[in-house]
Write a protein that holds these residues in place. Structure first.
Motif, PDB file in Angstrom:
ATOM      1  N   HIS A 237     -11.763 -23.668  31.789  1.00 22.74           N
ATOM      2  CA  HIS A 237     -12.198 -23.662  33.018  1.00 22.74           C
ATOM      3  C   HIS A 237     -13.758 -23.318  32.950  1.00 22.74           C
ATOM      4  O   HIS A 237     -14.385 -23.525  33.893  1.00 22.74           O
ATOM      5  N   MET A 238     -13.985 -22.501  32.023  1.00 22.07           N
ATOM      6  CA  MET A 238     -15.581 -22.101  31.767  1.00 22.07           C
ATOM      7  C   MET A 238     -16.260 -23.131  31.365  1.00 22.07           C
ATOM      8  O   MET A 238     -17.380 -23.183  32.033  1.00 22.07           O
ATOM      9  N   LEU A 239     -15.834 -24.331  30.652  1.00 17.80           N
ATOM     10  CA  LEU A 239     -16.536 -25.385  30.643  1.00 17.80           C
ATOM     11  C   LEU A 239     -16.754 -26.220  32.007  1.00 17.80           C
ATOM     12  O   LEU A 239     -17.827 -26.903  32.022  1.00 17.80           O
ATOM     13  N   ARG A 240     -15.838 -26.134  32.740  1.00 23.06           N
ATOM     14  CA  ARG A 240     -15.931 -26.797  34.058  1.00 23.06           C
ATOM     15  C   ARG A 240     -16.918 -26.063  34.803  1.00 23.06           C
ATOM     16  O   ARG A 240     -17.608 -26.880  35.464  1.00 23.06           O
ATOM     17  N   HIS A 241     -16.932 -24.836  34.892  1.00 26.71           N
ATOM     18  CA  HIS A 241     -17.747 -23.940  35.497  1.00 26.71           C
ATOM     19  C   HIS A 241     -19.380 -24.273  35.028  1.00 26.71           C
ATOM     20  O   HIS A 241     -20.171 -24.383  35.730  1.00 26.71           O
ATOM     21  N   SER A 242     -19.253 -24.531  33.839  1.00 26.84           N
ATOM     22  CA  SER A 242     -20.753 -24.610  33.036  1.00 26.84           C
ATOM     23  C   SER A 242     -21.320 -26.120  33.474  1.00 26.84           C
ATOM     24  O   SER A 242     -22.393 -26.291  33.676  1.00 26.84           O
ATOM     25  N   PHE A 243     -20.249 -27.037  33.685  1.00 21.89           N
ATOM     26  CA  PHE A 243     -20.589 -28.284  33.924  1.00 21.89           C
ATOM     27  C   PHE A 243     -21.198 -28.452  35.338  1.00 21.89           C
ATOM     28  O   PHE A 243     -22.489 -28.757  35.632  1.00 21.89           O
ATOM     29  N   ALA A 244     -20.342 -27.855  36.284  1.00 25.01           N
ATOM     30  CA  ALA A 244     -20.978 -27.511  37.574  1.00 25.01           C
ATOM     31  C   ALA A 244     -22.176 -27.134  37.966  1.00 25.01           C
ATOM     32  O   ALA A 244     -23.305 -27.268  38.617  1.00 25.01           O
ATOM     33  N   GLY A 245     -22.290 -25.613  37.203  1.00 23.66           N
ATOM     34  CA  GLY A 245     -23.414 -24.878  37.529  1.00 23.66           C
ATOM     35  C   GLY A 245     -24.901 -25.490  36.870  1.00 23.66           C
ATOM     36  O   GLY A 245     -25.797 -25.721  37.535  1.00 23.66           O
ATOM     37  N   HIS A 246     -24.507 -25.941  35.643  1.00 27.38           N
ATOM     38  CA  HIS A 246     -25.912 -26.789  34.991  1.00 27.38           C
ATOM     39  C   HIS A 246     -26.291 -27.763  35.699  1.00 27.38           C
ATOM     40  O   HIS A 246     -27.557 -28.249  35.964  1.00 27.38           O
ATOM     41  N   LEU A 247     -25.374 -28.741  36.430  1.00 23.68           N
ATOM     42  CA  LEU A 247     -25.826 -29.896  36.942  1.00 23.68           C
ATOM     43  C   LEU A 247     -26.105 -29.558  38.230  1.00 23.68           C
ATOM     44  O   LEU A 247     -27.293 -30.346  38.683  1.00 23.68           O
ATOM     45  N   LEU A 248     -25.815 -28.506  39.034  1.00 21.13           N
ATOM     46  CA  LEU A 248     -26.333 -28.073  40.164  1.00 21.13           C
ATOM     47  C   LEU A 248     -27.714 -27.677  40.108  1.00 21.13           C
ATOM     48  O   LEU A 248     -28.633 -27.830  40.780  1.00 21.13           O
ATOM     49  N   GLN A 249     -27.919 -26.809  39.231  1.00 17.42           N
ATOM     50  CA  GLN A 249     -29.513 -26.103  38.922  1.00 17.42           C
ATOM     51  C   GLN A 249     -30.479 -27.430  38.681  1.00 17.42           C
ATOM     52  O   GLN A 249     -31.350 -27.303  39.383  1.00 17.42           O
ATOM     53  N   ALA A 250     -29.927 -28.512  38.099  1.00 15.25           N
ATOM     54  CA  ALA A 250     -30.837 -29.262  37.613  1.00 15.25           C
ATOM     55  C   ALA A 250     -31.184 -30.408  38.778  1.00 15.25           C
ATOM     56  O   ALA A 250     -32.267 -30.832  39.120  1.00 15.25           O
ATOM     57  N   SER A 251     -30.121 -30.710  39.638  1.00 16.49           N
ATOM     58  CA  SER A 251     -30.025 -31.565  40.772  1.00 16.49           C
ATOM     59  C   SER A 251     -30.202 -31.255  42.069  1.00 16.49           C
ATOM     60  O   SER A 251     -30.928 -31.974  42.855  1.00 16.49           O
ATOM     61  N   GLN A 252     -29.790 -30.016  42.216  1.00 13.84           N
ATOM     62  CA  GLN A 252     -29.908 -29.422  43.520  1.00 13.84           C
ATOM     63  C   GLN A 252     -28.968 -30.302  44.642  1.00 13.84           C
ATOM     64  O   GLN A 252     -29.134 -30.311  45.764  1.00 13.84           O
ATOM     65  N   ASP A 253     -28.118 -31.129  43.956  1.00 13.06           N
ATOM     66  CA  ASP A 253     -27.315 -32.151  44.901  1.00 13.06           C
ATOM     67  C   ASP A 253     -26.041 -31.537  45.106  1.00 13.06           C
ATOM     68  O   ASP A 253     -24.930 -32.059  44.385  1.00 13.06           O
ATOM     69  N   LEU A 254     -25.604 -30.821  46.086  1.00  8.69           N
ATOM     70  CA  LEU A 254     -24.303 -30.236  46.371  1.00  8.69           C
ATOM     71  C   LEU A 254     -23.309 -31.148  46.577  1.00  8.69           C
ATOM     72  O   LEU A 254     -22.107 -30.953  46.018  1.00  8.69           O
ATOM     73  N   ARG A 255     -23.574 -32.214  47.386  1.00  4.37           N
ATOM     74  CA  ARG A 255     -22.486 -33.268  47.493  1.00  4.37           C
ATOM     75  C   ARG A 255     -22.251 -34.080  46.343  1.00  4.37           C
ATOM     76  O   ARG A 255     -20.855 -34.274  46.088  1.00  4.37           O
ATOM     77  N   ALA A 256     -23.140 -34.431  45.602  1.00  2.00           N
ATOM     78  CA  ALA A 256     -22.857 -35.229  44.211  1.00  2.00           C
ATOM     79  C   ALA A 256     -21.980 -34.288  43.543  1.00  2.00           C
ATOM     80  O   ALA A 256     -20.958 -34.907  42.574  1.00  2.00           O
TER      81      ALA A 256
END
Length: 300
Positions: A237-256
């Motif tokens: 679950h931490m790896l899934r959280h990391s995926f989401a957090g890091h991707l959102l920080q870079a893209s700022q695309d919440l819907r994606a």
């Protein structure tokens, strides 16, 4: 078995939920919550809102957590809605029943640099299980999979040439998720040595060629982290959280990010916006027209 009149239609309700493809774990939780409820209700087929409020208060006084109370309320509401639909209940006494608010907990993410260093530390002569573990971790972090989703992957869910995989998520909903180049390489290395029993279709198997279970994956992930000198406990679950957090920080695309995670509600994804407040402040300072810091020269 309880003979409480409120549970007269419990068997039919659980059968309907099973037909809706609820998991065995969910069905058992529903049944347990409802049977426990009848120990707190008066012996009647028509309990009132007051009866449910009193039951909720009793559980709270016993020290039941807010998260558990919220889950129980949800089970009560769904069963009462079913009873009202089939005409057994005149009114739904749980319609506006509110459990205590659950304190919002931020997901635990792993620092990007730390995680990438660990992912790049493959043994010089990797063994079969090393190759499997590497592919598992790359998928968790590279595609944001849930543990159950990864365990259920079959060979025909993976499309390495096209660079994506077909995931069956909660409620049997399917989504397509891209694969990173690192994931593709790790999967190719694993598939070259993957043992398989007769007719076994699982992507990830044990040394004996059978589908690996979720508990085994969690244990192997802890071992994977320890081998790389990672002091912090790492879970799927931490790896899934990391995926989401890091991707959102870079893209700022919440819907994606919502689509990639398979979240039905955007509110489930929005919690990741709080993972890196410093980053958000920086974005604000750089983009909002009223956020620019003034110097003395600007004032003069």
């Amino acid at each position: 078995m309880s003979n409480h009149p409120f549970l007269t239609h419990l068997a039919a309700y659980l059968t309907e939920q099973k037909q809706r493809q609820r998991s065995p774990h969910t069905l058992l939780a529903y049944e347990n919550d409802l049977r426990e409820l009848t120990t707190l209700l008066p012996a009647t087929e028509q309990p009132t809102r007051h009866d449910f409020t009193a039951a909720l208060k009793q559980l709270s006084q016993r020290g039941v957590s807010a998260a558990t109370l919220s889950r129980k309320c949800s089970a009560w509401r769904q069963y009462c809605a079913y009873l009202q639909r089939i005409g057994s209940l005149k009114n739904n006494p749980t319609q506006h029943l509110k459990a205590p608010k659950i304190p919002q907990r931020l997901p635990r993410a792993i620092d990007q640099e730390t995680l990438n260093i660990a992912l790049n530390q493959m043994p010089d002569s990797p063994k079969l299980l090393d190759l499997r573990d590497q592919a598992v971790v790359e998928l968790f972090y590279g595609s944001g999979l849930r543990l159950a989703e990864l365990c259920s992957l079959n060979l025909d869910n993976i499309f390495l040439t096209d660079g994506w995989l077909n995931v069956i998520g909660k409620g049997r909903k399917q989504r397509q998720v891209p694969l990173t180049q690192k994931s593709i390489i790790a999967l190719q290395n694993w598939l070259a040595v993957r043992p398989a029993a007769e007719n076994e279709t699982a992507l990830f198997t044990t040394q004996h060629g059978q589908r690996i279970g979720s508990r085994q994956i969690a244990k192997r992930l802890e071992r994977w982290a320890q081998q790389r000198g990672h002091a912090q406990h790492i879970s799927p679950h931490m790896l899934r959280h990391s995926f989401a957090g890091h991707l959102l920080q870079a893209s700022q695309d919440l819907r994606a990010v919502q689509d990639l995670l398979g979240h039905e509600n955007l509110s489930s994804t929005q919690i990741y916006t709080k993972l890196d407040f410093d980053h958000l402040v920086q974005v604000y300072d750089q983009t909002h027209p009223r956020a620019h810091r003034h110097t003395n020269d600007d004032i003069d």
